[in-house]
Design a protein around this motif. Structure first.
Motif, short mmCIF file in Angstrom:
data_model
loop_
_atom_site.label_atom_id
_atom_site.label_comp_id
_atom_site.label_asym_id
_atom_site.label_seq_id
_atom_site.Cartn_x
_atom_site.Cartn_y
_atom_site.Cartn_z
N PHE A 154 0.80 -1.13 -0.12
CA PHE A 154 -0.26 0.01 0.01
C PHE A 154 0.88 1.34 0.02
CE2 PHE A 154 -3.15 2.95 1.79
CZ PHE A 154 -4.36 2.49 0.92
N LEU A 155 1.85 1.33 0.77
CA LEU A 155 2.79 2.40 0.97
C LEU A 155 3.53 2.63 -0.30
CD1 LEU A 155 3.99 4.42 2.84
CD2 LEU A 155 5.99 2.89 3.38
N SER A 156 3.90 1.57 -1.28
CA SER A 156 4.44 1.82 -2.48
C SER A 156 3.60 2.52 -3.56
CB SER A 156 5.32 0.48 -2.93
OG SER A 156 3.89 -0.32 -3.35
N VAL A 157 2.42 2.08 -3.33
CA VAL A 157 1.34 2.79 -4.41
C VAL A 157 0.92 4.32 -3.90
CG1 VAL A 157 -1.12 2.94 -4.81
CG2 VAL A 157 0.38 0.58 -4.97
N VAL A 158 0.78 4.46 -2.46
CA VAL A 158 0.62 5.76 -1.98
C VAL A 158 1.59 6.68 -2.38
CG1 VAL A 158 0.14 6.96 0.06
CG2 VAL A 158 -1.16 5.11 -0.32
N SER A 159 2.71 6.22 -1.96
CA SER A 159 4.00 7.13 -2.27
C SER A 159 4.09 7.65 -3.70
CB SER A 159 5.19 6.53 -1.63
OG SER A 159 5.65 5.58 -2.47
N ALA A 160 3.63 7.03 -4.60
CA ALA A 160 3.67 7.31 -6.09
C ALA A 160 2.64 8.22 -6.31
CB ALA A 160 3.68 6.00 -7.06
N GLN A 164 -4.99 11.00 -0.98
CA GLN A 164 -6.29 11.13 -1.10
C GLN A 164 -6.85 10.37 -2.35
OE1 GLN A 164 -7.02 15.45 -1.45
NE2 GLN A 164 -6.97 15.82 0.79
N GLU A 165 -6.14 9.91 -2.99
CA GLU A 165 -6.63 8.80 -3.97
C GLU A 165 -6.87 7.36 -3.61
OE1 GLU A 165 -4.24 8.68 -7.67
OE2 GLU A 165 -3.80 10.86 -7.50
N TRP A 166 -6.32 7.32 -2.28
CA TRP A 166 -6.35 5.97 -1.85
C TRP A 166 -7.12 5.57 -0.47
CZ3 TRP A 166 -4.86 3.13 -5.83
CH2 TRP A 166 -4.10 3.41 -6.52
N TYR A 167 -7.20 6.71 0.16
CA TYR A 167 -7.88 6.90 1.54
C TYR A 167 -9.17 7.31 1.50
CZ TYR A 167 -3.17 5.65 3.85
OH TYR A 167 -2.21 5.29 4.30
#
Length: 192
Positions: A154-160, A164-167
């Motif tokens: 999840f962190l690898s996707v969120v950091s890119a 706000q796109e994920w939570y």
């Protein structure tokens, strides 16, 4: 194969449609039967105490165990959480259920504090969740228990991208975030 998923709102899903949760997505797109036994607000002791009723009574072949975030938000110490998870893992093994340990995702502290209150130190919770991840990796290696590293993936996707796109609220993944959870599942459970 029947798979029971035990945990809190990260398992149950929060403020999204039932069919958008990662458990429902896995159930709809694999040959296995997935049973969602997540409970909003649940803790590690809650998960442990309901193993018989909410897991073993279904006679599953596997269980995904994920808890700890609510414990940390409530000020419970890591050793207590670790003890509860270790007991849950050993109970599963005793009853012939393969335990998979899910590692909870980190929050976005800035967003989470606006939804859940500034009295919760989400930076501290995240630090503890990272320590918990390290412990889970060591524990699971020692006891030959598969890990599902939702946190890392999840962190690898969120950091890119923008968080706000994920939570939904800085703490719970939205529908797109739940798809990232499904993509984190190992091939033994879910073929990508």
């Amino acid at each position: 194969m029947k798979i029971v998923c035990l945990g809190d709102s990260l398992t149950k899903s929060y403020k999204i449609k039932k069919n958008e949760s990662w458990v429902a997505l896995a159930d709809a797109n694999s040959e296995h039967e997935w049973i969602n036994q997540g409970i909003l607000g649940d803790t590690s002791v809650g998960m442990l105490s309901r193993l018989e009723r909410d897991c073993f009574s279904y006679n599953p072949q596997a269980a995904i165990l994920m808890s700890g975030t609510n414990d940390l938000i409530q000020g419970v110490t890591l050793p207590f959480i670790q003890s509860n998870l270790a007991c849950a893992v050993h109970h599963c093994k005793h009853f012939g259920v393969t335990p998979y340990v899910g590692i909870p995702i980190l929050s976005d502290p800035a967003i989470a504090s606006t939804y859940w209150g500034k009295q919760i130190d989400f930076n501290f919770v995240n630090q503890q969740l990272q320590l918990y991840r390290s412990w889970i990796m060591q524990f699971c290696e020692q006891f030959s228990c598969p890990v599902i590293d939702f946190q890392k993936n999840f962190l690898s996707v969120v950091s890119a991208n923008s968080t706000q796109e994920w939570y939904i609220d800085g703490l719970h993944p939205n529908a797109a975030g739940n798809k990232v959870f499904v993509e984190s599942l190992p091939g033994a459970l879910y073929k990508k």
